[in-house]
Design a protein around this motif. Structure first.
Motif, PDB file in Angstrom:
ATOM      1  N   VAL A 214       0.858  -1.188   0.000  1.00 23.97           N
ATOM      2  CA  VAL A 214       0.000   0.000   0.000  1.00 23.97           C
ATOM      3  C   VAL A 214       0.899   1.244   0.000  1.00 23.97           C
ATOM      4  O   VAL A 214       1.504   1.590   1.004  1.00 23.97           O
ATOM      5  CB  VAL A 214      -0.952   0.000   1.210  1.00 23.97           C
ATOM      6  CG1 VAL A 214      -1.815   1.256   1.200  1.00 23.97           C
ATOM      7  CG2 VAL A 214      -1.831  -1.250   1.171  1.00 23.97           C
ATOM      8  N   SER A 215       0.954   1.879  -1.165  1.00 23.73           N
ATOM      9  CA  SER A 215       1.927   2.951  -1.396  1.00 23.73           C
ATOM     10  C   SER A 215       1.320   4.343  -1.280  1.00 23.73           C
ATOM     11  O   SER A 215       1.926   5.325  -1.714  1.00 23.73           O
ATOM     12  CB  SER A 215       2.561   2.766  -2.775  1.00 23.73           C
ATOM     13  OG  SER A 215       1.582   2.557  -3.782  1.00 23.73           O
ATOM     14  N   LYS A 216       0.142   4.450  -0.697  1.00 25.47           N
ATOM     15  CA  LYS A 216      -0.518   5.762  -0.588  1.00 25.47           C
ATOM     16  C   LYS A 216       0.359   6.742   0.197  1.00 25.47           C
ATOM     17  O   LYS A 216       0.945   6.368   1.219  1.00 25.47           O
ATOM     18  CB  LYS A 216      -1.890   5.638   0.066  1.00 25.47           C
ATOM     19  CG  LYS A 216      -1.904   5.045   1.463  1.00 25.47           C
ATOM     20  CD  LYS A 216      -3.335   4.911   1.955  1.00 25.47           C
ATOM     21  CE  LYS A 216      -3.372   4.283   3.333  1.00 25.47           C
ATOM     22  NZ  LYS A 216      -4.723   4.092   3.832  1.00 25.47           N
ATOM     23  N   THR A 217       0.434   7.935  -0.295  1.00 25.40           N
ATOM     24  CA  THR A 217       1.233   9.062   0.228  1.00 25.40           C
ATOM     25  C   THR A 217       2.736   8.851   0.089  1.00 25.40           C
ATOM     26  O   THR A 217       3.518   9.709   0.493  1.00 25.40           O
ATOM     27  CB  THR A 217       0.927   9.398   1.721  1.00 25.40           C
ATOM     28  OG1 THR A 217       1.593   8.481   2.585  1.00 25.40           O
ATOM     29  CG2 THR A 217      -0.562   9.430   1.998  1.00 25.40           C
ATOM     30  N   LYS A 218       3.156   7.731  -0.510  1.00 23.28           N
ATOM     31  CA  LYS A 218       4.585   7.448  -0.600  1.00 23.28           C
ATOM     32  C   LYS A 218       5.151   7.902  -1.946  1.00 23.28           C
ATOM     33  O   LYS A 218       4.479   7.808  -2.982  1.00 23.28           O
ATOM     34  CB  LYS A 218       4.850   5.955  -0.399  1.00 23.28           C
ATOM     35  CG  LYS A 218       4.441   5.456   0.984  1.00 23.28           C
ATOM     36  CD  LYS A 218       5.120   6.239   2.090  1.00 23.28           C
ATOM     37  CE  LYS A 218       4.665   5.807   3.463  1.00 23.28           C
ATOM     38  NZ  LYS A 218       5.258   6.613   4.535  1.00 23.28           N
ATOM     39  N   PRO A 219       6.393   8.374  -1.946  1.00 20.47           N
ATOM     40  CA  PRO A 219       6.987   8.881  -3.186  1.00 20.47           C
ATOM     41  C   PRO A 219       7.374   7.762  -4.149  1.00 20.47           C
ATOM     42  O   PRO A 219       7.512   6.603  -3.758  1.00 20.47           O
ATOM     43  CB  PRO A 219       8.239   9.622  -2.691  1.00 20.47           C
ATOM     44  CG  PRO A 219       8.599   8.935  -1.415  1.00 20.47           C
ATOM     45  CD  PRO A 219       7.297   8.529  -0.788  1.00 20.47           C
ATOM     46  N   ILE A 220       7.552   8.144  -5.402  1.00 18.95           N
ATOM     47  CA  ILE A 220       7.948   7.208  -6.451  1.00 18.95           C
ATOM     48  C   ILE A 220       9.218   6.450  -6.069  1.00 18.95           C
ATOM     49  O   ILE A 220       9.335   5.250  -6.318  1.00 18.95           O
ATOM     50  CB  ILE A 220       8.171   7.965  -7.787  1.00 18.95           C
ATOM     51  CG1 ILE A 220       6.860   8.619  -8.259  1.00 18.95           C
ATOM     52  CG2 ILE A 220       8.729   7.033  -8.859  1.00 18.95           C
ATOM     53  CD1 ILE A 220       5.761   7.665  -8.622  1.00 18.95           C
TER      54      ILE A 220
END
Length: 230
Positions: free
Chosen positions: A32-38
């Motif tokens: 779950v990569s929500k709010t996380k940078p590329i």
């Protein structure tokens, strides 16, 4: 940090599968990569992760545009009908369908793009006032109606269990969702394939796996605490 965290998560998934007498291949880890940078997503990709989950349509589409197209994107947050058109051809699975109105809109937009959208029915298994999702006792009429749609395919169930200090407290909810899944599957409804149980997050995914989860959604355990400032 991401690679080290993933190693720990993987060890815990393997251990939970072993305790449950299940094969590791039965469980899909969605990062779950929500709010996380590329950059953090790329680090997870370097560690072999291709399944990513996002809560917001705008964040999913913006990451979809810049990252490799071999990734599998999961929309796990609440989906508004006016945002459906942006994601039907970008997601492998929409986890959060909880109304006929939303399913009809997904069907309509999927037809326009000539795709079939795979969805999960979100169940509010613990009947929390603050959560989205259909109650277990209301699910059959909803599934029967959605099953008639030509560009939508039900693949299983999803739930967001209560936030608890002790993961064991959620075992009953995971067990109930699995039983509901089994009951629906036994009815052999056309266009309904109850093969996926999306349940369990960073705090309780091991218990969820022990109770039959086929997808676990892990964010903080992989990427660290969320950044709500973006």
């Amino acid at each position: 940090m991401v690679k080290e965290n993933l190693k720990i998560v993987e060890e815990k998934i393997n251990a939970a599968c072993l305790r449950a007498g299940r094969s590791r291949e039965e469980v899909t880890l969605v990062a779950v990569s929500k709010t996380k940078p590329i950059s953090m997503i790329e680090e997870a990709m370097d560690a072999g992760i291709i399944e990513f989950g996002e809560n917001k349509v705008q964040e999913l589409t913006s990451k979809y545009e810049v990252l490799p197209k071999n990734l599998n994107w999961h929309l796990i947050g609440h989906l508004q009908t006016n945002k459906v058109k942006y994601i039907v051809d970008k997601t492998v699975l929409i986890h959060s369908v909880d109304s006929l109105k939303l399913a009809i809109q997904i069907d309509k937009e999927s037809a326009k793009k000539n795709v079939i959208s795979n969805i999960l029915i979100e169940v509010n298994i613990a009947k929390e006032d603050t959560k989205f999702g259909v109650y277990a006792e209301d699910i059959y009429p909803l599934i029967m109606e959605i099953s008639k749609l030509k560009h939508v395919q039900i693949k299983g169930l999803m739930t967001i269990a209560p936030f608890v200090d002790e993961p064991e407290k959620n075992r009953i909810h995971f067990r109930n969702l699995r039983q509901l899944n089994i009951d629906i599957k036994s009815k052999n409804i056309d266009n309904v394939h109850m093969d996926i149980l999306s349940m369990g997050m960073t705090g309780d995914y091991e218990v969820a796996i022990e109770e039959g989860a086929t997808i676990v959604r892990v964010g903080t355990g992989i990427f660290g605490e969320r950044n709500y400032s973006i």
